[in-house]
Structure formats: C-alpha cells, structure tokens
Scaffold this motif. Structure first.
Motif, short mmCIF file in Angstrom:
data_model
loop_
_atom_site.label_atom_id
_atom_site.label_comp_id
_atom_site.label_asym_id
_atom_site.label_seq_id
_atom_site.Cartn_x
_atom_site.Cartn_y
_atom_site.Cartn_z
N GLY A 13 69.81 95.46 39.72
CA GLY A 13 69.29 96.82 39.86
C GLY A 13 69.64 97.65 38.65
O GLY A 13 69.88 97.12 37.55
N PRO A 14 69.68 98.98 38.79
CA PRO A 14 70.01 99.84 37.64
C PRO A 14 71.38 99.50 37.06
O PRO A 14 72.37 99.42 37.80
CB PRO A 14 70.00 101.25 38.24
N VAL A 15 71.44 99.28 35.76
CA VAL A 15 72.68 98.89 35.10
C VAL A 15 73.35 100.15 34.56
O VAL A 15 72.94 100.71 33.54
CB VAL A 15 72.41 97.89 33.96
N GLY A 16 74.37 100.61 35.29
CA GLY A 16 75.09 101.81 34.91
C GLY A 16 76.44 101.49 34.30
O GLY A 16 76.66 100.40 33.75
N LEU A 17 77.38 102.42 34.41
CA LEU A 17 78.68 102.27 33.77
C LEU A 17 79.46 101.06 34.29
O LEU A 17 79.99 100.28 33.52
CB LEU A 17 79.51 103.54 33.95
N ARG A 18 79.54 100.93 35.60
CA ARG A 18 80.33 99.82 36.16
C ARG A 18 79.78 98.47 35.73
O ARG A 18 80.54 97.52 35.50
CB ARG A 18 80.34 99.90 37.69
N GLU A 19 78.45 98.39 35.66
CA GLU A 19 77.83 97.12 35.30
C GLU A 19 78.05 96.77 33.83
O GLU A 19 77.78 95.64 33.41
CB GLU A 19 76.33 97.16 35.61
N LEU A 20 78.54 97.72 33.05
CA LEU A 20 78.84 97.46 31.64
C LEU A 20 80.33 97.19 31.43
O LEU A 20 80.86 97.34 30.34
CB LEU A 20 78.39 98.65 30.78
N THR A 21 80.99 96.81 32.51
CA THR A 21 82.41 96.43 32.44
C THR A 21 82.59 95.05 33.05
O THR A 21 81.72 94.52 33.72
CB THR A 21 83.30 97.42 33.20
N THR A 22 83.75 94.48 32.81
CA THR A 22 84.18 93.27 33.48
C THR A 22 85.60 93.56 34.01
O THR A 22 85.95 94.72 34.20
CB THR A 22 84.15 92.06 32.53
N PHE A 23 86.39 92.54 34.26
CA PHE A 23 87.75 92.81 34.72
C PHE A 23 88.69 91.76 34.15
O PHE A 23 88.29 90.70 33.68
CB PHE A 23 87.84 92.84 36.25
N LYS A 24 89.97 92.09 34.18
CA LYS A 24 91.01 91.12 33.84
C LYS A 24 92.15 91.28 34.83
O LYS A 24 92.24 92.29 35.54
CB LYS A 24 91.50 91.33 32.41
N TYR A 25 92.98 90.25 34.89
CA TYR A 25 94.12 90.29 35.80
C TYR A 25 95.38 90.63 35.01
O TYR A 25 95.66 90.04 33.96
CB TYR A 25 94.31 88.93 36.48
N ILE A 26 96.11 91.61 35.50
CA ILE A 26 97.40 91.97 34.92
C ILE A 26 98.46 91.57 35.93
O ILE A 26 98.45 92.01 37.09
CB ILE A 26 97.47 93.47 34.60
N VAL A 27 99.35 90.69 35.51
CA VAL A 27 100.33 90.09 36.42
C VAL A 27 101.74 90.49 35.99
O VAL A 27 102.15 90.23 34.84
CB VAL A 27 100.18 88.55 36.42
N LEU A 28 102.48 91.14 36.87
CA LEU A 28 103.84 91.61 36.58
C LEU A 28 104.86 90.75 37.33
O LEU A 28 104.75 90.54 38.53
CB LEU A 28 103.99 93.07 37.01
N GLY A 29 105.83 90.27 36.58
CA GLY A 29 106.89 89.47 37.19
C GLY A 29 108.25 89.88 36.70
O GLY A 29 108.38 90.75 35.83
N ASN A 30 109.29 89.27 37.25
CA ASN A 30 110.67 89.53 36.84
C ASN A 30 111.25 88.22 36.27
O ASN A 30 112.04 87.55 36.90
CB ASN A 30 111.50 90.03 38.03
N TYR A 31 110.74 87.86 35.08
CA TYR A 31 111.10 86.60 34.42
C TYR A 31 110.85 85.42 35.36
O TYR A 31 111.66 84.51 35.50
CB TYR A 31 112.55 86.62 33.94
N LYS A 32 109.70 85.43 36.00
CA LYS A 32 109.36 84.46 37.04
C LYS A 32 108.84 83.16 36.41
O LYS A 32 108.02 83.19 35.50
CB LYS A 32 108.28 85.06 37.94
N VAL A 33 109.33 82.02 36.91
CA VAL A 33 108.82 80.72 36.50
C VAL A 33 108.21 80.03 37.70
O VAL A 33 108.57 80.28 38.85
CB VAL A 33 109.92 79.82 35.88
N ARG A 34 107.25 79.13 37.42
CA ARG A 34 106.60 78.40 38.51
C ARG A 34 107.45 77.19 38.90
O ARG A 34 107.88 76.41 38.06
CB ARG A 34 105.20 77.94 38.06
N ASP A 35 107.65 77.05 40.21
CA ASP A 35 108.43 75.91 40.72
C ASP A 35 107.64 74.62 40.60
O ASP A 35 106.41 74.62 40.74
CB ASP A 35 108.80 76.14 42.19
#
Length: 413
Positions: free
Chosen positions: A391-413
């Motif tokens: 449909g009509p391509v407005g402001l939101r449609e001219l964006t994408t997204f990214k993930y911002i992930v906050l941890g406390n020196y976290k490691v994957r087990d």
C-alpha cells in the motif's frame, strides 16, 4: 569516476550521518527546503513550463501532461508537504518490541534503510516527495527522473540542495542524476555496494524493467488496474458519483478506476445514467456484449480488461453475480486498489476476504489509496508487493529494524 558512481558514493556516505541525525535536525532541514522551494517558485514554474511545452510538442496525452504540470497551487502543496512530514512522529529509534531472554535484554529497534535509489518518470513532485520522506526516515536518496520532467526535477533539486545547505544535514543527502540516458538506469540497478533499496515509480514498462534487471533489492510500486464492482443492492446515484470521481478526478494516477463491473440485475438502471455522466466529461466507454445491450460502447477486447489506461477510457462489464465479479478481479487485478459498492454486509465481507490487493474499499472511491489520504503525510509510492511494505509507502515503510542486546558480560553455555 562517472556521475552515477560519484553521486552514489555521496549518498552512501551521507546515509551514515543521517542514521544518527536528531529529529530536530531532520525537521529543520525539511523546513529549510520548504523555504527554498518558495524562494525558487518562479524558476521552478518556468522550467516546468518548458517541460510541458516540449511534452505537448511530442504529443503526450493530456492525462500525462496533467501529471507533469506544476502550478502555484501544486507548489504550495509541496511546501505544505514539507511541514506536514516535519510534524509527523519520527519512526527512527522506536522500540518495536523488547523482552528478556537468557538474562539478556533484547530490543527490536526501528532504524533507517540507508541509501535509497529512486527511479521515476514524468512526475516532478516525486523529486520532492521522495526527498522529504527519505530524510525524515533517516535515509539519503539518489534520484533518477525521466527526461520528460528533467528541467523541473533539476530546478526542484536545486531548491532541495539550497535548503540542505542551510541545515545541519549533509548537502549530499540528496543527489539527482542529470544525464537522462537510459543506460544510467541499468547502471543504477547494480549499485549494490552503494544502495540498500531501489524504488521504481512509473508505468508498467519501467516497473517491469527495474524488477527484472535490478540486483539491488526492489520495493515494487505497482501498476493500478483498479476495479469497482457495483452490486445489485447498491445505491445507483451514489454509485455513479463514486465511479465519476474514481475515473475523472485525475485519470492519470495509479489509483484511478480502469474497469467497472455491473451486476446484471442493476445494469438497466445504472448504465444509461452512468454513461451520460461520464461521456459529458469526455470518457470513452469500452464494453462487453451485455453492456452493449444497454448503452452504446466500443467493443472491449481481452486486452482492455488488463489495461491501465491512465486516461479518460473506461472498460465496462456486466456480470451475473458477486462470484463472477470476484473471479474477474482475481484474474486481471494488479493488486493495487479494488472496490465494491453494495448495501449487503455479507457481500462486502466476502469481497474483502476474497480479493488480494493492497487496498480494498467498501462504498468508497479507489482514489483514496494515497499516503496523504491515509494520514501518512505523504508517500513515496504505492507498493503492490507483500514483503516489507504494502500500500502507500510512508515513513515506517522506509525503515527496517535491528536488535540491540544488553548483557552483563554474558557468555553462552
């Protein structure tokens, strides 16, 4: 380094600065552009008049000349659009969603697309619309307009650049390709190292060429073979008003109706009055054999059912039922805008559930498929695809997204 590569590099570099620009800085730039448009109004109109005269000499039809022509009223509309987009909420930085998982705080955040390439034909207002929407959404833009409007486009771009100079945004946030040789479009479609997205806006030929030849991702703004189905329960007088509006208000736009489907039980009542109203405005009617029993029409060919006329021409077909109307639209629709005129709630529900299009209307004109009319403040085009934007391509449609992930020196087990 040729013009295209040089300007593509400019917008790529500018996109990095725009990604972190504040809302205040972006809005100030839009207001500065508005002032520059007003200052350069006479020059823009003079250059546009030269384009219009050349188009007339080439025999361009009136509906397309209307899309090309600028007036003081339309310049006012462009200036107002700058202020309207400035008033809209900035989509950049919006937290779409957030949650905690694995002792991590994860946020999905809206961000700009980057550098956008815009390929368009003879609508000089697109030069401005694409610019202000891209800038507000934090994107830079590389513009390539058609030869029919080149003088108008360059005059508008000159005003845009003047406005950017008076702002804190990079002047190179917006660049326009001055060479209208078609080979430049081909080159632009392969600028993967510079552009994040290509948006074509124009006729079926241009859109098809871009979609089939671009290696840069494409946001397809579609052809509008729009239909209106007049159900047997529809109010005849109000239906004629809507059909008139959808066809004649601005026939050269993609949301103008191109085919009318009439239920056979109402055909004898509505067709003579509809034909009289439309013919008084210069509309040529092309109809099926059943239509010809009620009014004089030029015989419609198979090609008529699939044609986006962009002109004062209308195809008319009499159908037995809602199901036949749905079947016809499913076969010939380009997925832009489709409408039903009816007093039946169940028929309206069935129509909107069965038809696959960007915008579906019940008892309203297809002419409303427009970013401004939808409350988006404007639009860069009407998308008929399903992924990313529709449909009509407005402001939101001219964006994408990214993930911002906050941890406390976290490691994957």
């Amino acid at each position: 380094m040729n013009e295209i590569i040089q300007k593509a590099l400019h917008v790529k570099n500018a996109a990095r600065e725009l990604a972190v620009a504040t809302t205040s800085d972006k809005n100030s730039a839009l207001k500065a552009i508005a002032k520059a448009l007003d200052r350069r109004r006479d020059e823009i109109l003079e250059e546009n008049e030269a384009d219009v005269e050349k188009a007339k000499e080439r025999g361009l039809r009136e509906s397309l000349i209307d899309r090309l022509k600028l007036t003081n009223k339309r310049i006012d509309g462009m200036i107002n659009a700058c202020h309207e987009i400035a008033r809209l909420k900035d989509p950049v930085g919006e937290v779409i969603d957030s949650w905690i998982q694995n002792e991590l705080r994860i946020a999905q955040v809206r961000v700009p697309l980057g550098a956008i390439g815009m390929v368009y034909e003879s609508r000089p207002n697109v030069t401005l619309d694409a610019t202000i929407l891209a800038l507000k959404a934090g994107n830079s833009v590389l513009l390539r307009g058609g030869s029919d409007a080149i003088r108008s486009n360059l005059a508008i771009a000159k005003a845009i650049k003047e406005g950017l100079k008076k702002s804190s945004l990079p002047e190179t946030s917006v660049e326009i390709i001055e060479d209208t040789d078609r080979k430049n479009v081909q080159e632009m479609l392969h600028l993967n190292d510079y552009l994040s997205l290509i948006i074509p806006r124009g006729g079926a030929g241009l859109i098809k060429f871009v979609v089939e030849n671009s290696s840069v991702p494409v946001l397809e703004t579609g052809v509008g073979n729009c239909h209106i189905f007049v159900d047997k329960s529809a109010d005849i007088e109000k239906s004629i008003e809507i059909i008139d509006n959808a066809k004649t208000q601005r026939p050269g736009t993609c949301n103008a109706v191109e085919t009318i489907l009439i239920h056979e039980k109402i055909a004898a009542k509505i067709l003579p009055a509809m034909a009289e109203r439309l013919r008084a405005k210069g509309v040529e009617l092309r109809g099926c054999e059943k239509t010809a029993k009620f009014i004089e029409v030029k015989p419609a060919s198979e090609e008529d059912w699939s044609t986006e006329y962009l002109d004062l021409i209308l195809a008319v077909k009499v159908v037995k039922s809602l199901d036949e109307a749905i079947e016809h639209i499913q076969q010939y629709s380009t997925g832009h805008s489709e409408a039903i005129l009816t007093e039946s709630y169940s028929n309206a529900r069935k129509f909107t559930a069965s038809i696959d299009a960007a915008a579906l209307y019940v008892n309203a004109s297809t002419r409303f498929t427009d970013g401004e009319q939808f409350g988006f403040g404007g639009e860069i085009g009407i998308s008929t695809q399903k992924l990313h934007a529709r449909g009509p391509v407005g402001l939101r449609e001219l964006t994408t997204f990214k993930y911002i992930v906050l941890g406390n020196y976290k490691v994957r087990d």
